[in-house]
Each structure stands twice: as structure tokens, then as C-alpha cells.
Scaffold this motif. Sequence first.
Motif, mmCIF file in Angstrom:
data_model
loop_
_atom_site.group_PDB
_atom_site.id
_atom_site.type_symbol
_atom_site.label_atom_id
_atom_site.label_comp_id
_atom_site.label_asym_id
_atom_site.label_seq_id
_atom_site.Cartn_x
_atom_site.Cartn_y
_atom_site.Cartn_z
ATOM 1 N N THR A 1 -3.382 -8.329 -2.113
ATOM 2 C CA THR A 1 -4.589 -8.822 -2.788
ATOM 3 C C THR A 1 -4.226 -9.945 -3.761
ATOM 4 O O THR A 1 -4.925 -10.965 -3.841
ATOM 5 N N LYS A 2 -3.130 -9.766 -4.484
ATOM 6 C CA LYS A 2 -2.690 -10.805 -5.428
ATOM 7 C C LYS A 2 -2.237 -12.056 -4.694
ATOM 8 O O LYS A 2 -2.518 -13.177 -5.142
ATOM 9 N N LEU A 3 -1.554 -11.882 -3.590
ATOM 10 C CA LEU A 3 -1.149 -13.045 -2.797
ATOM 11 C C LEU A 3 -2.364 -13.760 -2.224
ATOM 12 O O LEU A 3 -2.407 -14.999 -2.203
ATOM 13 N N ALA A 4 -3.356 -13.006 -1.787
ATOM 14 C CA ALA A 4 -4.582 -13.623 -1.262
ATOM 15 C C ALA A 4 -5.311 -14.390 -2.355
ATOM 16 O O ALA A 4 -5.826 -15.493 -2.110
ATOM 17 N N ALA A 5 -5.357 -13.837 -3.561
ATOM 18 C CA ALA A 5 -6.010 -14.525 -4.680
ATOM 19 C C ALA A 5 -5.293 -15.829 -5.013
ATOM 20 O O ALA A 5 -5.920 -16.794 -5.471
ATOM 21 N N ALA A 6 -3.986 -15.869 -4.763
ATOM 22 C CA ALA A 6 -3.205 -17.085 -5.012
ATOM 23 C C ALA A 6 -3.166 -17.980 -3.768
ATOM 24 O O ALA A 6 -2.412 -18.959 -3.734
ATOM 25 N N GLU A 7 -3.991 -17.660 -2.779
ATOM 26 C CA GLU A 7 -4.076 -18.410 -1.525
ATOM 27 C C GLU A 7 -2.724 -18.519 -0.820
ATOM 28 O O GLU A 7 -2.331 -19.580 -0.340
ATOM 29 N N LYS A 8 -2.028 -17.392 -0.750
ATOM 30 C CA LYS A 8 -0.701 -17.339 -0.128
ATOM 31 C C LYS A 8 -0.699 -16.458 1.123
ATOM 32 O O LYS A 8 0.317 -15.884 1.480
ATOM 33 N N THR A 9 -1.839 -16.364 1.799
ATOM 34 C CA THR A 9 -1.917 -15.494 2.971
ATOM 35 C C THR A 9 -1.183 -16.052 4.190
ATOM 36 O O THR A 9 -0.940 -15.314 5.147
ATOM 37 N N ALA A 10 -0.815 -17.310 4.173
ATOM 38 C CA ALA A 10 -0.103 -17.905 5.302
ATOM 39 C C ALA A 10 1.413 -17.834 5.126
ATOM 40 O O ALA A 10 2.154 -18.336 5.969
ATOM 41 N N THR A 11 1.879 -17.191 4.071
ATOM 42 C CA THR A 11 3.312 -17.146 3.796
ATOM 43 C C THR A 11 4.000 -16.036 4.585
ATOM 44 O O THR A 11 3.380 -15.030 4.936
ATOM 45 N N PRO A 12 5.290 -16.201 4.835
ATOM 46 C CA PRO A 12 6.045 -15.127 5.497
ATOM 47 C C PRO A 12 6.021 -13.821 4.688
ATOM 48 O O PRO A 12 5.970 -12.733 5.278
ATOM 49 N N ALA A 13 6.039 -13.911 3.379
ATOM 50 C CA ALA A 13 6.015 -12.711 2.535
ATOM 51 C C ALA A 13 4.726 -11.928 2.767
ATOM 52 O O ALA A 13 4.751 -10.700 2.922
ATOM 53 N N TYR A 14 3.601 -12.616 2.792
ATOM 54 C CA TYR A 14 2.325 -11.952 3.012
ATOM 55 C C TYR A 14 2.318 -11.235 4.364
ATOM 56 O O TYR A 14 1.908 -10.084 4.474
ATOM 57 N N HIS A 15 2.800 -11.910 5.392
ATOM 58 C CA HIS A 15 2.817 -11.318 6.726
ATOM 59 C C HIS A 15 3.769 -10.122 6.797
ATOM 60 O O HIS A 15 3.485 -9.146 7.497
ATOM 61 N N ALA A 16 4.885 -10.193 6.076
ATOM 62 C CA ALA A 16 5.818 -9.058 6.037
ATOM 63 C C ALA A 16 5.177 -7.855 5.351
ATOM 64 O O ALA A 16 5.298 -6.714 5.830
ATOM 65 N N TYR A 17 4.478 -8.099 4.242
ATOM 66 C CA TYR A 17 3.767 -7.010 3.563
ATOM 67 C C TYR A 17 2.684 -6.421 4.469
ATOM 68 O O TYR A 17 2.510 -5.208 4.540
ATOM 69 N N GLN A 18 1.977 -7.294 5.157
ATOM 70 C CA GLN A 18 0.910 -6.831 6.043
ATOM 71 C C GLN A 18 1.474 -5.958 7.164
ATOM 72 O O GLN A 18 0.929 -4.899 7.474
ATOM 73 N N ALA A 19 2.591 -6.369 7.734
ATOM 74 C CA ALA A 19 3.215 -5.590 8.805
ATOM 75 C C ALA A 19 3.703 -4.239 8.280
ATOM 76 O O ALA A 19 3.521 -3.205 8.943
ATOM 77 N N ALA A 20 4.287 -4.235 7.091
ATOM 78 C CA ALA A 20 4.770 -2.986 6.503
ATOM 79 C C ALA A 20 3.614 -2.033 6.234
ATOM 80 O O ALA A 20 3.693 -0.834 6.540
ATOM 81 N N ARG A 21 2.535 -2.562 5.672
ATOM 82 C CA ARG A 21 1.360 -1.727 5.376
ATOM 83 C C ARG A 21 0.738 -1.187 6.663
ATOM 84 O O ARG A 21 0.400 -0.015 6.764
ATOM 85 N N ASP A 22 0.604 -2.041 7.663
ATOM 86 C CA ASP A 22 0.027 -1.623 8.941
ATOM 87 C C ASP A 22 0.881 -0.515 9.576
ATOM 88 O O ASP A 22 0.344 0.437 10.135
ATOM 89 N N HIS A 23 2.199 -0.641 9.471
ATOM 90 C CA HIS A 23 3.092 0.373 10.019
ATOM 91 C C HIS A 23 2.890 1.716 9.316
ATOM 92 O O HIS A 23 2.797 2.767 9.956
ATOM 93 N N ILE A 24 2.810 1.690 8.000
ATOM 94 C CA ILE A 24 2.597 2.920 7.230
ATOM 95 C C ILE A 24 1.258 3.559 7.623
ATOM 96 O O ILE A 24 1.187 4.765 7.880
ATOM 97 N N LEU A 25 0.208 2.750 7.661
ATOM 98 C CA LEU A 25 -1.116 3.291 7.990
ATOM 99 C C LEU A 25 -1.160 3.831 9.415
ATOM 100 O O LEU A 25 -1.835 4.843 9.673
ATOM 101 N N GLU A 26 -0.441 3.206 10.325
ATOM 102 C CA GLU A 26 -0.365 3.699 11.703
ATOM 103 C C GLU A 26 0.303 5.081 11.743
ATOM 104 O O GLU A 26 -0.163 5.976 12.438
ATOM 105 N N VAL A 27 1.363 5.237 10.971
ATOM 106 C CA VAL A 27 2.072 6.517 10.939
ATOM 107 C C VAL A 27 1.213 7.595 10.293
ATOM 108 O O VAL A 27 1.206 8.746 10.726
ATOM 109 N N LEU A 28 0.444 7.222 9.284
ATOM 110 C CA LEU A 28 -0.389 8.194 8.573
ATOM 111 C C LEU A 28 -1.636 8.605 9.368
ATOM 112 O O LEU A 28 -2.212 9.656 9.113
ATOM 113 N N ALA A 29 -2.044 7.757 10.320
ATOM 114 C CA ALA A 29 -3.270 8.023 11.099
ATOM 115 C C ALA A 29 -3.133 9.235 11.992
ATOM 116 O O ALA A 29 -2.106 9.647 12.384
#
Length: 99
Positions: free
Chosen positions: A71-99
Amino acid sequence: RTWLQDNGYALIDETMVFDDNHYYEVLVAEPGVTEFTAQQLKFGPFNLARRPEVWQTRWQQEADRIHTIMTKLAAAEKTATPAYHAYQAARDHILEVLA
């Protein structure tokens, strides 16, 4: 788990406990051979199978923490960065496991 796998130990049990505002993983191992998948290395094969409440809470909190960072990266308009995509992949992986 990686150390156990690389040093000739087999994981025979595990659990997670919450004490004094900290999460601890308790691993039980004996000499032997174990091959873990990447998912098992991260989340624990026994925890994945048993899905204890404390384990679910810990990983949901981690997903929430990552969401806050995203959310903070998005507010700083950094959604196209590799860091943002790495966080997104990590979060998606966690949520997939929890589902």
C-alpha cells in the motif's frame, strides 16, 4: 529446515508456538534424509498438513504486513518496481497456502 536437509537430518515433527509476543517454530529431527519442496521449506510440511491456528495467525499477519508495505509503495507510485512485484508474489503465495 534447509539446514536439516543439507546436513543429514530428517524432520520428524514440528509445531509453532506463540509466547511473549513472539512466534517460535519447534522442529524435531533425527539423523536421516529429507527432501523438501520450496513450499515445505518455507511453511513446514507438518504445519502445512495440520494447519494449526497459531501457524495460520502468524502467516496471516505476515500477509497483512506485506500488504501494508505494498500500500505504501502504491501510494508512492512504485507499483512497477521489482520490489513491489516481489512483495506481491510473496503475499499471493502466503494467501494461496492459507486458502
